[in-house]
Design a protein around this motif. Sequence first.
Motif, PDB file in Angstrom:
ATOM      1  N   VAL A  82       0.860  -1.180   0.000  1.00 16.03           N
ATOM      2  CA  VAL A  82       0.000   0.000   0.000  1.00 16.03           C
ATOM      3  C   VAL A  82       0.897   1.231   0.000  1.00 16.03           C
ATOM      4  CG1 VAL A  82      -1.775   1.279   1.243  1.00 16.03           C
ATOM      5  CG2 VAL A  82      -1.821  -1.229   1.239  1.00 16.03           C
ATOM      6  N   TYR A  83       0.694   2.100  -0.978  1.00 22.65           N
ATOM      7  CA  TYR A  83       1.436   3.357  -1.061  1.00 22.65           C
ATOM      8  C   TYR A  83       0.563   4.479  -0.512  1.00 22.65           C
ATOM      9  CZ  TYR A  83       4.973   1.478  -4.335  1.00 22.65           C
ATOM     10  OH  TYR A  83       5.995   0.776  -4.932  1.00 22.65           O
ATOM     11  N   GLU A  84       1.090   5.209   0.476  1.00 22.87           N
ATOM     12  CA  GLU A  84       0.368   6.397   0.912  1.00 22.87           C
ATOM     13  C   GLU A  84       0.437   7.447  -0.201  1.00 22.87           C
ATOM     14  OE1 GLU A  84       1.909   8.428   4.289  1.00 22.87           O
ATOM     15  OE2 GLU A  84       3.681   9.144   3.234  1.00 22.87           O
ATOM     16  N   PRO A  85      -0.395   8.511  -0.143  1.00 20.69           N
ATOM     17  CA  PRO A  85      -0.452   9.444  -1.278  1.00 20.69           C
ATOM     18  C   PRO A  85       0.889  10.026  -1.707  1.00 20.69           C
ATOM     19  CG  PRO A  85      -2.338   9.791   0.132  1.00 20.69           C
ATOM     20  CD  PRO A  85      -1.476   8.785   0.840  1.00 20.69           C
ATOM     21  N   GLU A  86       1.746  10.408  -0.769  1.00 21.83           N
ATOM     22  CA  GLU A  86       3.013  11.044  -1.149  1.00 21.83           C
ATOM     23  C   GLU A  86       3.904  10.088  -1.925  1.00 21.83           C
ATOM     24  OE1 GLU A  86       3.842  14.345  -0.610  1.00 21.83           O
ATOM     25  OE2 GLU A  86       1.725  14.394  -0.076  1.00 21.83           O
ATOM     26  N   THR A  87       3.910   8.813  -1.570  1.00 24.61           N
ATOM     27  CA  THR A  87       4.744   7.854  -2.290  1.00 24.61           C
ATOM     28  C   THR A  87       4.041   7.340  -3.549  1.00 24.61           C
ATOM     29  OG1 THR A  87       3.939   6.097  -0.806  1.00 24.61           O
ATOM     30  CG2 THR A  87       6.034   7.144  -0.254  1.00 24.61           C
ATOM     31  N   ALA A  88       2.719   7.266  -3.523  1.00 27.37           N
ATOM     32  CA  ALA A  88       1.984   6.844  -4.720  1.00 27.37           C
ATOM     33  C   ALA A  88       2.215   7.824  -5.865  1.00 27.37           C
ATOM     34  CB  ALA A  88       0.493   6.732  -4.411  1.00 27.37           C
ATOM     35  N   ALA A  89       2.375   9.104  -5.536  1.00 25.10           N
ATOM     36  CA  ALA A  89       2.618  10.115  -6.583  1.00 25.10           C
ATOM     37  C   ALA A  89       3.892   9.817  -7.355  1.00 25.10           C
ATOM     38  CB  ALA A  89       2.675  11.507  -5.964  1.00 25.10           C
ATOM     39  N   SER A  90       4.858   9.162  -6.727  1.00 17.93           N
ATOM     40  CA  SER A  90       6.108   8.854  -7.430  1.00 17.93           C
ATOM     41  C   SER A  90       5.872   7.877  -8.574  1.00 17.93           C
ATOM     42  CB  SER A  90       7.148   8.296  -6.454  1.00 17.93           C
ATOM     43  OG  SER A  90       6.775   7.001  -5.994  1.00 17.93           O
ATOM     44  N   ILE A  91       4.914   6.977  -8.432  1.00 13.16           N
ATOM     45  CA  ILE A  91       4.599   6.051  -9.522  1.00 13.16           C
ATOM     46  C   ILE A  91       4.020   6.823 -10.703  1.00 13.16           C
ATOM     47  CG2 ILE A  91       3.181   4.079 -10.187  1.00 13.16           C
ATOM     48  CD1 ILE A  91       3.405   3.087  -7.320  1.00 13.16           C
ATOM     49  N   LEU A  92       3.218   7.838 -10.421  1.00 16.22           N
ATOM     50  CA  LEU A  92       2.697   8.680 -11.498  1.00 16.22           C
ATOM     51  C   LEU A  92       3.824   9.431 -12.201  1.00 16.22           C
ATOM     52  CD1 LEU A  92      -0.633  10.235 -10.165  1.00 16.22           C
ATOM     53  CD2 LEU A  92      -0.222   8.030 -11.241  1.00 16.22           C
ATOM     54  N   ARG A  93       4.835   9.845 -11.451  1.00 15.85           N
ATOM     55  CA  ARG A  93       5.976  10.526 -12.084  1.00 15.85           C
ATOM     56  C   ARG A  93       6.675   9.593 -13.064  1.00 15.85           C
ATOM     57  NH1 ARG A  93       6.764  12.081  -6.620  1.00 15.85           N
ATOM     58  NH2 ARG A  93       5.967  14.193  -6.259  1.00 15.85           N
ATOM     59  N   HIS A  94       6.852   8.342 -12.670  1.00 10.23           N
ATOM     60  CA  HIS A  94       7.471   7.380 -13.582  1.00 10.23           C
ATOM     61  C   HIS A  94       6.603   7.192 -14.825  1.00 10.23           C
ATOM     62  CE1 HIS A  94      10.133   6.773 -10.307  1.00 10.23           C
ATOM     63  NE2 HIS A  94       9.388   5.919  -9.635  1.00 10.23           N
ATOM     64  N   LEU A  95       5.310   7.085 -14.642  1.00  6.24           N
ATOM     65  CA  LEU A  95       4.406   6.920 -15.773  1.00  6.24           C
ATOM     66  C   LEU A  95       4.475   8.129 -16.693  1.00  6.24           C
ATOM     67  CD1 LEU A  95       2.069   5.469 -17.240  1.00  6.24           C
ATOM     68  CD2 LEU A  95       0.502   6.693 -15.731  1.00  6.24           C
ATOM     69  N   ALA A  96       4.459   9.334 -16.113  1.00 10.35           N
ATOM     70  CA  ALA A  96       4.533  10.551 -16.932  1.00 10.35           C
ATOM     71  C   ALA A  96       5.821  10.581 -17.736  1.00 10.35           C
ATOM     72  CB  ALA A  96       4.427  11.792 -16.045  1.00 10.35           C
ATOM     73  N   GLY A  97       6.929  10.150 -17.133  1.00 14.03           N
ATOM     74  CA  GLY A  97       8.187  10.103 -17.870  1.00 14.03           C
ATOM     75  C   GLY A  97       8.151   9.118 -19.016  1.00 14.03           C
ATOM     76  N   ALA A  98       7.445   8.013 -18.827  1.00 13.03           N
ATOM     77  CA  ALA A  98       7.395   6.987 -19.863  1.00 13.03           C
ATOM     78  C   ALA A  98       6.497   7.365 -21.031  1.00 13.03           C
ATOM     79  CB  ALA A  98       6.928   5.664 -19.260  1.00 13.03           C
ATOM     80  N   ILE A  99       5.527   8.264 -20.830  1.00 12.63           N
ATOM     81  CA  ILE A  99       4.638   8.664 -21.924  1.00 12.63           C
ATOM     82  C   ILE A  99       4.985  10.050 -22.457  1.00 12.63           C
ATOM     83  CG2 ILE A  99       2.745   7.191 -21.177  1.00 12.63           C
ATOM     84  CD1 ILE A  99       1.396   9.674 -20.006  1.00 12.63           C
ATOM     85  N   ALA A 100       6.084  10.625 -21.994  1.00 14.22           N
ATOM     86  CA  ALA A 100       6.543  11.905 -22.532  1.00 14.22           C
ATOM     87  C   ALA A 100       7.224  11.693 -23.879  1.00 14.22           C
ATOM     88  CB  ALA A 100       7.504  12.575 -21.559  1.00 14.22           C
ATOM     89  N   GLY A 101       7.042  12.652 -24.776  1.00 10.41           N
ATOM     90  CA  GLY A 101       7.513  12.503 -26.148  1.00 10.41           C
ATOM     91  C   GLY A 101       8.972  12.150 -26.283  1.00 10.41           C
ATOM     92  N   GLY A 102       9.839  12.752 -25.467  1.00 13.15           N
ATOM     93  CA  GLY A 102      11.264  12.481 -25.578  1.00 13.15           C
ATOM     94  C   GLY A 102      11.608  11.024 -25.332  1.00 13.15           C
ATOM     95  N   SER A 103      10.983  10.412 -24.331  1.00 16.47           N
ATOM     96  CA  SER A 103      11.223   8.987 -24.065  1.00 16.47           C
ATOM     97  C   SER A 103      10.717   8.120 -25.205  1.00 16.47           C
ATOM     98  CB  SER A 103      10.525   8.576 -22.763  1.00 16.47           C
ATOM     99  OG  SER A 103      11.064   9.261 -21.661  1.00 16.47           O
ATOM    100  N   LEU A 104       9.609   8.531 -25.809  1.00 18.47           N
ATOM    101  CA  LEU A 104       8.989   7.709 -26.850  1.00 18.47           C
ATOM    102  C   LEU A 104       9.786   7.721 -28.145  1.00 18.47           C
ATOM    103  CD1 LEU A 104       5.366   8.858 -26.069  1.00 18.47           C
ATOM    104  CD2 LEU A 104       6.240   6.540 -25.739  1.00 18.47           C
ATOM    105  N   TYR A 105      10.144   8.913 -28.647  1.00 16.55           N
ATOM    106  CA  TYR A 105      10.840   8.908 -29.935  1.00 16.55           C
ATOM    107  C   TYR A 105      12.276   8.395 -29.808  1.00 16.55           C
ATOM    108  CZ  TYR A 105      13.251  13.468 -29.190  1.00 16.55           C
ATOM    109  OH  TYR A 105      14.041  14.494 -28.739  1.00 16.55           O
ATOM    110  N   ARG A 106      12.825   8.426 -28.596  1.00 17.31           N
ATOM    111  CA  ARG A 106      14.139   7.807 -28.381  1.00 17.31           C
ATOM    112  C   ARG A 106      14.030   6.303 -28.136  1.00 17.31           C
ATOM    113  NH1 ARG A 106      14.558  12.709 -25.250  1.00 17.31           N
ATOM    114  NH2 ARG A 106      16.036  14.165 -26.230  1.00 17.31           N
ATOM    115  N   ARG A 107      12.799   5.786 -28.101  1.00 19.12           N
ATOM    116  CA  ARG A 107      12.527   4.380 -27.874  1.00 19.12           C
ATOM    117  C   ARG A 107      13.085   3.926 -26.534  1.00 19.12           C
ATOM    118  NH1 ARG A 107      10.357   2.486 -32.361  1.00 19.12           N
ATOM    119  NH2 ARG A 107      10.476   0.334 -31.606  1.00 19.12           N
ATOM    120  N   MET A 108      12.839   4.769 -25.508  1.00 17.43           N
ATOM    121  CA  MET A 108      13.317   4.483 -24.161  1.00 17.43           C
ATOM    122  C   MET A 108      12.141   4.439 -23.189  1.00 17.43           C
ATOM    123  SD  MET A 108      16.761   6.845 -24.127  1.00 17.43           S
ATOM    124  CE  MET A 108      17.247   6.298 -22.496  1.00 17.43           C
TER     125      MET A 108
END
Length: 447
Positions: A235-261
Amino acid sequence: MEILDVARELVARAVAAGARAADAAVAESEGLGVGVRLGEVEKLKRARQRRAGLRVFVGDSTAIVSTADLTPDALAAVATDACTLARATAPDPHAGLPDAADLARDTPELDLWDPSVEGVEPETAIDWARAAERAALDAGPEITNSEGAEVGTDTGSVAYASSLGFAGTYRGTHASLWVVPVAMRDGGMQRDSWYTSNRKLAALDAPDAVGREAARRTLRRLGARRAPTCECPVVYEPETAASILRHLAGAIAGGSLYRRMSFLLGLLGEPIASAAVTIVDDPLRPGGPASRPFDGEGVTQARRTVVDRGVLATYLLDSYSARRLGLRPTGHASRSVGDAPGAGPTNFYLEAGPHTPAEIIASVPRGLYVTELIGFGVNLTTGDYSRGAAGLWIENGELAYPVEEITIAGNLRDMLRNVTMVGDDLEFRGAITSPTIKIERMTVAGT
């Protein structure tokens, strides 16, 4: 000269110097920062700055130049230098401004400015920091020390103009307070923190409330031990759960995608999470910490459902990454005045679910409640996830004892698909926010 006039002037001079297209961003800000420790002032800083950045396109080549000198002669030199540099760089057929059809047509009022933030004097900020620290130290005899308390206020304005004819400006304020108490029991020492942050001064939590919460979080860590090594719900409390969203946002950002990363490359329109997960990005949220009327390239803003009941509905794209991917920009360009735009989230949050945090904890017969994450062991290319953690062990649906020096591991693909419960405790404390979440199974490495 007003900053919007500076932006327009830079663009005009760049076009006159030979650029086929250009845009300029200008920012001015003033900030106050104070810090106290054990009641004594350790930091007092007041800063003011104005900076401008110019991006030019000469053919398919690009250059960016920035300056803090906003006199007419300096602006003329910046424009000339930028065009000269562009002629010396390699061409990129994807470089350029967004299409005119994608530009914002109006500037919505988003309630980003609070004049009272401007009026905060150092003496007042010091009093708030001292009050928060004092409340933490008075919370119990086991609170024996402090790493300090800090108050910060910022006011600022941003202007953007381009050779497409777009010109716009907006301003905003921000204030914050945080405190870090230290507790001791039986020779063991622990620390934790708490904070309040908002664009509006009146919306901040009271300093003594911040101090008491920081103390509560610190005291619950006393007597921490290792957790058993096992696979179990986490169970992630809200402050730590937000870190998973940060990882997700990084993975769907254009720079990560066109670099195939990105582990989410090519999954647009596909299920990537459980049906309990709906994630929204909303740059138009009134008073939001990352709200804005247009993005870093003047592109219109819109509330977007990023993950719709588990299905990836959109990427986060600026105009460059959109061209590289054969898609349209989504209005997620962000930039500092001296750098090229990149894609990133604005007010990015997991929608609240139907469960209280107590119900989520009660659903776990044996598992981990995460309150702190340590390290950066996340690979966005593969989704592999491994981070140090601290928190509380759950036994028979109740928080049993504090734990530390443990590692939690999994893969972001599996973690998102195994989110089985989402809490109803969403609070917009930062630009990326989440309620409590439960991931059905992860590896916990302790004793």
